[in-house]
Design a protein around this motif. Structure first.
Motif, PDB file in Angstrom:
ATOM      1  N   THR A   1      -7.431   2.723 -10.148  1.00 17.61           N
ATOM      2  CA  THR A   1      -6.241   3.306 -10.773  1.00 17.61           C
ATOM      3  C   THR A   1      -5.048   2.368 -10.646  1.00 17.61           C
ATOM      4  O   THR A   1      -4.325   2.129 -11.614  1.00 17.61           O
ATOM      5  CB  THR A   1      -5.893   4.667 -10.112  1.00 17.61           C
ATOM      6  OG1 THR A   1      -7.100   5.395  -9.909  1.00 17.61           O
ATOM      7  CG2 THR A   1      -4.924   5.464 -10.957  1.00 17.61           C
TER       8      THR A   1
ATOM      9  N   LYS B   1      -2.943   0.180 -13.551  1.00 15.07           N
ATOM     10  CA  LYS B   1      -1.493   0.311 -13.727  1.00 15.07           C
ATOM     11  C   LYS B   1      -0.786  -1.028 -13.489  1.00 15.07           C
ATOM     12  O   LYS B   1       0.227  -1.331 -14.111  1.00 15.07           O
ATOM     13  CB  LYS B   1      -0.915   1.349 -12.753  1.00 15.07           C
ATOM     14  CG  LYS B   1      -1.222   2.786 -13.170  1.00 15.07           C
ATOM     15  CD  LYS B   1      -0.653   3.786 -12.158  1.00 15.07           C
ATOM     16  CE  LYS B   1      -1.150   5.182 -12.430  1.00 15.07           C
ATOM     17  NZ  LYS B   1      -0.382   5.886 -13.472  1.00 15.07           N
TER      18      LYS B   1
ATOM     19  N   PRO C   1      -1.727   4.954  -3.507  1.00 15.08           N
ATOM     20  CA  PRO C   1      -0.941   6.184  -3.679  1.00 15.08           C
ATOM     21  C   PRO C   1      -1.592   7.163  -4.664  1.00 15.08           C
ATOM     22  O   PRO C   1      -1.294   8.356  -4.617  1.00 15.08           O
ATOM     23  CB  PRO C   1       0.406   5.675  -4.217  1.00 15.08           C
ATOM     24  CG  PRO C   1       0.148   4.307  -4.743  1.00 15.08           C
ATOM     25  CD  PRO C   1      -1.004   3.763  -3.955  1.00 15.08           C
ATOM     26  N   PHE C   2      -2.480   6.667  -5.521  1.00 17.88           N
ATOM     27  CA  PHE C   2      -3.136   7.546  -6.499  1.00 17.88           C
ATOM     28  C   PHE C   2      -4.523   7.997  -6.038  1.00 17.88           C
ATOM     29  O   PHE C   2      -4.934   9.107  -6.313  1.00 17.88           O
ATOM     30  CB  PHE C   2      -3.266   6.833  -7.855  1.00 17.88           C
ATOM     31  CG  PHE C   2      -1.969   6.282  -8.370  1.00 17.88           C
ATOM     32  CD1 PHE C   2      -0.971   7.134  -8.867  1.00 17.88           C
ATOM     33  CD2 PHE C   2      -1.716   4.924  -8.340  1.00 17.88           C
ATOM     34  CE1 PHE C   2       0.237   6.619  -9.320  1.00 17.88           C
ATOM     35  CE2 PHE C   2      -0.511   4.406  -8.802  1.00 17.88           C
ATOM     36  CZ  PHE C   2       0.474   5.258  -9.295  1.00 17.88           C
ATOM     37  N   GLU C   3      -5.229   7.114  -5.341  1.00 14.28           N
ATOM     38  CA  GLU C   3      -6.608   7.438  -4.947  1.00 14.28           C
ATOM     39  C   GLU C   3      -6.733   7.827  -3.476  1.00 14.28           C
ATOM     40  O   GLU C   3      -7.814   8.204  -3.029  1.00 14.28           O
ATOM     41  CB  GLU C   3      -7.534   6.244  -5.251  1.00 14.28           C
ATOM     42  CG  GLU C   3      -7.601   5.928  -6.741  1.00 14.28           C
ATOM     43  CD  GLU C   3      -8.677   4.910  -7.092  1.00 14.28           C
ATOM     44  OE1 GLU C   3      -9.410   4.450  -6.194  1.00 14.28           O
ATOM     45  OE2 GLU C   3      -8.772   4.581  -8.291  1.00 14.28           O
ATOM     46  N   GLY C   4      -5.648   7.689  -2.720  1.00 13.14           N
ATOM     47  CA  GLY C   4      -5.685   8.060  -1.306  1.00 13.14           C
ATOM     48  C   GLY C   4      -6.290   6.975  -0.431  1.00 13.14           C
ATOM     49  O   GLY C   4      -6.296   5.797  -0.791  1.00 13.14           O
ATOM     50  N   LYS C   5      -6.804   7.416   0.730  1.00 13.05           N
ATOM     51  CA  LYS C   5      -7.354   6.463   1.698  1.00 13.05           C
ATOM     52  C   LYS C   5      -8.813   6.167   1.368  1.00 13.05           C
ATOM     53  O   LYS C   5      -9.492   7.004   0.786  1.00 13.05           O
ATOM     54  CB  LYS C   5      -7.252   7.062   3.103  1.00 13.05           C
ATOM     55  CG  LYS C   5      -5.825   7.349   3.534  1.00 13.05           C
ATOM     56  CD  LYS C   5      -5.760   8.095   4.854  1.00 13.05           C
ATOM     57  CE  LYS C   5      -4.319   8.426   5.223  1.00 13.05           C
ATOM     58  NZ  LYS C   5      -4.205   9.204   6.467  1.00 13.05           N
TER      59      LYS C   5
ATOM     60  N   GLY D   1       2.432   0.660   2.001  1.00 13.31           N
ATOM     61  CA  GLY D   1       2.623   1.018   3.422  1.00 13.31           C
ATOM     62  C   GLY D   1       1.755   2.164   3.903  1.00 13.31           C
ATOM     63  O   GLY D   1       2.246   3.089   4.530  1.00 13.31           O
ATOM     64  N   MET D   2       0.470   2.111   3.632  1.00 14.51           N
ATOM     65  CA  MET D   2      -0.434   3.177   4.079  1.00 14.51           C
ATOM     66  C   MET D   2      -1.224   2.805   5.333  1.00 14.51           C
ATOM     67  O   MET D   2      -1.989   3.616   5.854  1.00 14.51           O
ATOM     68  CB  MET D   2      -1.371   3.576   2.942  1.00 14.51           C
ATOM     69  CG  MET D   2      -0.620   4.344   1.864  1.00 14.51           C
ATOM     70  SD  MET D   2      -1.658   4.835   0.462  1.00 14.51           S
ATOM     71  CE  MET D   2      -2.749   6.027   1.229  1.00 14.51           C
TER      72      MET D   2
ATOM     73  N   THR E   1       7.108   0.643   4.137  1.00 13.42           N
ATOM     74  CA  THR E   1       7.300   1.933   3.462  1.00 13.42           C
ATOM     75  C   THR E   1       7.413   3.128   4.410  1.00 13.42           C
ATOM     76  O   THR E   1       8.223   4.013   4.204  1.00 13.42           O
ATOM     77  CB  THR E   1       6.129   2.177   2.483  1.00 13.42           C
ATOM     78  OG1 THR E   1       5.818   0.944   1.849  1.00 13.42           O
ATOM     79  CG2 THR E   1       6.499   3.221   1.450  1.00 13.42           C
TER      80      THR E   1
ATOM     81  N   PRO F   1       4.609   3.958  -7.178  1.00 10.83           N
ATOM     82  CA  PRO F   1       5.711   4.828  -6.755  1.00 10.83           C
ATOM     83  C   PRO F   1       5.804   4.930  -5.230  1.00 10.83           C
ATOM     84  O   PRO F   1       4.786   4.978  -4.557  1.00 10.83           O
ATOM     85  CB  PRO F   1       5.357   6.181  -7.365  1.00 10.83           C
ATOM     86  CG  PRO F   1       3.973   6.073  -7.891  1.00 10.83           C
ATOM     87  CD  PRO F   1       3.606   4.651  -7.972  1.00 10.83           C
ATOM     88  N   GLY F   2       7.018   4.952  -4.717  1.00 11.34           N
ATOM     89  CA  GLY F   2       7.210   5.104  -3.269  1.00 11.34           C
ATOM     90  C   GLY F   2       7.130   3.802  -2.506  1.00 11.34           C
ATOM     91  O   GLY F   2       7.358   3.768  -1.307  1.00 11.34           O
TER      92      GLY F   2
ATOM     93  N   GLN G   1      11.906   6.507   7.371  1.00 13.74           N
ATOM     94  CA  GLN G   1      11.157   5.995   6.223  1.00 13.74           C
ATOM     95  C   GLN G   1      10.213   7.053   5.648  1.00 13.74           C
ATOM     96  O   GLN G   1      10.070   7.161   4.441  1.00 13.74           O
ATOM     97  CB  GLN G   1      10.343   4.771   6.654  1.00 13.74           C
ATOM     98  CG  GLN G   1      11.182   3.541   6.944  1.00 13.74           C
ATOM     99  CD  GLN G   1      11.786   2.908   5.689  1.00 13.74           C
ATOM    100  OE1 GLN G   1      12.996   2.715   5.583  1.00 13.74           O
ATOM    101  NE2 GLN G   1      10.947   2.619   4.716  1.00 13.74           N
TER     102      GLN G   1
ATOM    103  N   ALA H   1       9.377   8.230   1.776  1.00 13.06           N
ATOM    104  CA  ALA H   1       8.114   7.858   1.116  1.00 13.06           C
ATOM    105  C   ALA H   1       7.073   8.961   1.149  1.00 13.06           C
ATOM    106  O   ALA H   1       6.118   8.931   0.382  1.00 13.06           O
ATOM    107  CB  ALA H   1       7.547   6.601   1.776  1.00 13.06           C
TER     108      ALA H   1
ATOM    109  N   ALA I   1       1.401   9.077   4.668  1.00 13.43           N
ATOM    110  CA  ALA I   1       0.355   8.214   4.100  1.00 13.43           C
ATOM    111  C   ALA I   1      -0.796   9.049   3.534  1.00 13.43           C
ATOM    112  O   ALA I   1      -1.606   8.551   2.765  1.00 13.43           O
ATOM    113  CB  ALA I   1      -0.164   7.251   5.165  1.00 13.43           C
TER     114      ALA I   1
ATOM    115  N   GLU J   1      -0.436  11.658   1.534  1.00 15.11           N
ATOM    116  CA  GLU J   1      -0.112  12.286   0.246  1.00 15.11           C
ATOM    117  C   GLU J   1      -0.661  11.472  -0.922  1.00 15.11           C
ATOM    118  O   GLU J   1      -0.510  10.260  -0.961  1.00 15.11           O
ATOM    119  CB  GLU J   1       1.410  12.415   0.093  1.00 15.11           C
ATOM    120  CG  GLU J   1       1.988  13.546   0.930  1.00 15.11           C
ATOM    121  CD  GLU J   1       3.508  13.516   0.987  1.00 15.11           C
ATOM    122  OE1 GLU J   1       4.142  13.213  -0.029  1.00 15.11           O
ATOM    123  OE2 GLU J   1       4.043  13.780   2.084  1.00 15.11           O
ATOM    124  N   VAL J   2      -1.273  12.162  -1.870  1.00 15.60           N
ATOM    125  CA  VAL J   2      -1.822  11.482  -3.039  1.00 15.60           C
ATOM    126  C   VAL J   2      -1.069  11.956  -4.281  1.00 15.60           C
ATOM    127  O   VAL J   2      -0.860  13.150  -4.487  1.00 15.60           O
ATOM    128  CB  VAL J   2      -3.335  11.756  -3.181  1.00 15.60           C
ATOM    129  CG1 VAL J   2      -3.878  11.167  -4.475  1.00 15.60           C
ATOM    130  CG2 VAL J   2      -4.078  11.194  -1.976  1.00 15.60           C
ATOM    131  N   ILE J   3      -0.646  10.991  -5.094  1.00 17.51           N
ATOM    132  CA  ILE J   3       0.097  11.308  -6.319  1.00 17.51           C
ATOM    133  C   ILE J   3      -0.901  11.621  -7.432  1.00 17.51           C
ATOM    134  O   ILE J   3      -1.830  10.853  -7.680  1.00 17.51           O
ATOM    135  CB  ILE J   3       0.991  10.110  -6.729  1.00 17.51           C
ATOM    136  CG1 ILE J   3       2.040   9.861  -5.647  1.00 17.51           C
ATOM    137  CG2 ILE J   3       1.665  10.357  -8.077  1.00 17.51           C
ATOM    138  CD1 ILE J   3       2.700   8.505  -5.730  1.00 17.51           C
TER     139      ILE J   3
END
Lengths: 304, 304
Positions: A105, A109, A147-151, A179-180, A209, A242-243, B291, B295, B298, B300-302
Motif C-alpha cells: 500500500t 502511494k 500506517p496503512f497495513e499495520g505491523k 516511527g513505528m 514520530t 500521514p502522521g 509525540q 501521531a 504505533a 493504529e492503522v489508517i
C-alpha cells in the motif's frame, strides 16, 4: 560490542526539504548543505530525482548535485525508478539510493509501483550503473510497520532482502518511515537480519514520530549498526505517509555520541553544525525540533 | 535483567504547572490530575509547598491536595524546607518529596540554602513525620551535572547519599534537572549507586532538554531502575535553571513500554492518558512536546 566508528549520512536536502511547501531557493539549499559538509559530515543525500510534478521542491536536483560535488564529499540522491536513476547518473552523483516500501500500500502511494515492479526497477538500474565508483543502496521504506497495513514480522523484510541480495545488492537501509519501531523491535530486526545476511551493510533511517528516534538509534548501534541517516534540526517526513514527522536530529545525535564517547567517522565540529541548524531555522521561518540547538551542549557552563 | 514492573509518578501538577506563567484555575489543575489518575497512574506529585511569592502558580497547593486525595491514590508534594513540610503534612499528603541540589550554586538559587543547610532541613523533617504511613523521599537536583558548575563525578553524589542514608533515608530520586545526562553516564551512575547503596530505592527524574529523555530512561531501566517521574505532554522544567526544558513525556513513556512489552504497575489506559494530554494542551493554549498525542500509537492503522 565493537567500538568501530559511526557513519552519518545527512538527509536534510532530500528527506528534509521534500516536506517544505514554500519554495527554498537553490542557493539557500546549497548554503545549508555546504554548512553541514563544512561541519564535517562527508556523506550527504542532497536531493531526489523525482517528477517535479509530485515534489516541486526538488526540481533543482541537478543543480544542487552539480554545485555540491567536490572531491571530499559523497553526494547521494534518492531515486524511485529508472528514469530518476538516469537523471541522477547524468548529474554525477556518487551514490544512488533507490527506495521501495515493504508495504504494498505504501509503495503504491509513494512511488506508484507494486513491490514486484520496484524490484524490477532496481535490477534495471544496476545494469545502468557502469562505473564501479557509483554505489547503489536500496532503502526499504516502512520496514518496521506501515500506517496503512499495520505491523508485520521481520520475515516479510527478510523475503525482500533475500531477493535483493540474490541480485547483488549489498547495501540496504532500513527506514522507519512513520516511527513505528521501538528499541526491542530494532534489536530483534537487526539481530535477525545480521544473522541471515551477514555480508550486507545495514543502515538505519529513523523518524522521531513517536518520540523514540534517539532511543531506537542507540538500540540499533548496540545491535551493531554503524550507518545512520539524520537531518539537521530533525526536519522532514514523508509526503505520502500521514502522521510522519521529522527525522532523527543530526546535531542531537552527534551530541549524544560525543557525550557517550562513541567515535564518529571524521572529526565533526558540533558548534558549526548547530550554527547551520540555526541558519536553517531562519530560512524555514519556524521552530525546528532539534533540542541541542535550543539548550546548547551539556558541556556548556553558564557564568554566574 | 529482571522483568519486574515499572512504577510511574506523574509530576505534571508540580514540575509541569510550576513553569506556567499564566494562572491555571485550581479546577483545571484537578481536572488534569484526576484524568491522569483515571487513566491508571496511581502516584501523583500534585504540587509544591513553597512560598507563594516564589511560585505563585502553586499557591493553591493545599486545595489541590485536599481535593485530589482518595484511598486509591498516593499524593506526593515537593517541599524545599521544614515550613513546606509542615504545610504539606497538614494538608494530608501521603508522601513528602524533599528537594536539594548536588550543586551548591543551584541549591542556593533553587531553595536559598547551602547543601549543608538543606541536609539539616531534611533531618528536621524526618522528626516532624510521626506517621509510618507518610513516606519521605529525597530528590537530588542536578545529579548528572549543573548548568552553573558543569559536570561532576558520581562520587559527589555518593557523598551526599551516604549522609542521607546514615540518617535513615531510603528513597532517593536522581534528578537530571537540565538534561545533562546521557545513557553511558546513567548506566555508570546507577551501577555505582546500586552497588554502594544496595538497599536504597532509586528513582529517575529526567528532562528532555537535549533530546535524550527517553534514551536515558531506557538506560536507567536496563541498569535496574524501576521508578520514574514523568509529566503529561512533557511539560515543565525548573524556574531557577536556565535552559531547562520539559520532563520526559508520560504518555510517550507508557507507549514505549507497552510497545516493548515492559510491564507497568497497574493497568494503564493509554488512550485516556492521550485524551487528558490533549485537554491539557487546550487549557495551556500552546502545542505540547508529546509525540504520541500528535501521531497516535504505533498500533493504529489508517483505513484506506
Amino acid at each position: 560490542m565493537d567500538d568501530s566508528e559511526v557513519y552519518l549520512t545527512d538527509v536534510t536536502g532530500r528527506d528534509g526539504f521534500q516536506m517544505e511547501k514554500d519554495w527554498i531557493e537553490t542557493e539557500d539549499k546549497l548554503l545549508i548543505l555546504q554548512g553541514i559538509f563544512n561541519a564535517g559530515i562527508k556523506r550527504i543525500e542532497a536531493t531526489s530525482f523525482v517528477s517535479s510534478k509530485s515534489i516541486p521542491q526538488l526540481k533543482d536536483a541537478k543543480e544542487v548535485v552539480g554545485n555540491l560535488k567536490n572531491e571530499e564529499i559523497t553526494v547521494a540522491a534518492l531515486v524511485p525508478n529508472v528514469k530518476g536513476a538516469e537523471n541522477a547518473l547524468e548529474s554525477g552523483v556518487d551514490e544512488i539510493n533507490f527506495v521501495l516500501s515493504i508495504s504494498e500500500t505504501h509503495n503504491r502511494k509513494n512511488v506508484n509501483h507494486t513491490v514486484r515492479e520496484s524490484l524490477e526497477e532496481v535490477y534495471s538500474i544496476q545494469k545502468l550503473i557502469n562505473s564501479p565508483q557509483t554505489v547503489l543502496n536500496v532503502s526499504l521504506g516502512t520496514t518496521f510497520g506501515c500506517p496503512f497495513e499495520g505491523k508485520y514480522n521481520v520475515s516479510k523484510v527478510c523475503s525482500i532482502m533475500e531477493q535483493l541480495i540474490n541480485n547483488g545488492i549489498d547495501k540496504v537501509t532500513l527506514a522507519d518511515t512513520t516511527g513505528m519501531a521501538n528499541p526491542k523491535k530494532i534489536r530483534h530486526y537487526i539481530t535477525t537480519l545480521k544473522e541471515v545476511f551477514p555480508h550486507v551493510q545495514l543502515s538505519l533511517h529513523l523518524h522521531n514520530t513517536r518520540g523514540m528516534g534517539l532511543v531506537n538509534l542507540l538500540a540499533g548501534y548496540k545491535a551493531g549498526v554503524r550507518h545512520f541517516d539524520a537531518s539537521l534540526g530533525g526536519i522532514g517526513g514523508c509526503p505520502f505517509a500521514p502522521g510522519a514527522t521529522g527525522n532523527v536530529c543530526l546535531e542531537d545525535i552527534v551530541h549524544m555520541f560525543m557525550e557517550m564517547e562513541i567515535p564518529i567517522e571524521h572529526s565533526i565540529n558540533l558548534q558549526k553544525l548547530i550554527n547551520t541548524s540555526k541558519k536553517l531555522e531562519r530560512i524555514l521561518g519556524y521552530q525546528l525540533a532539534g533540542q541541542v540547538m535550543k539548550a546548547g551542549t551539556a558541556g556548556e557552563v553558564i557564568k554566574n
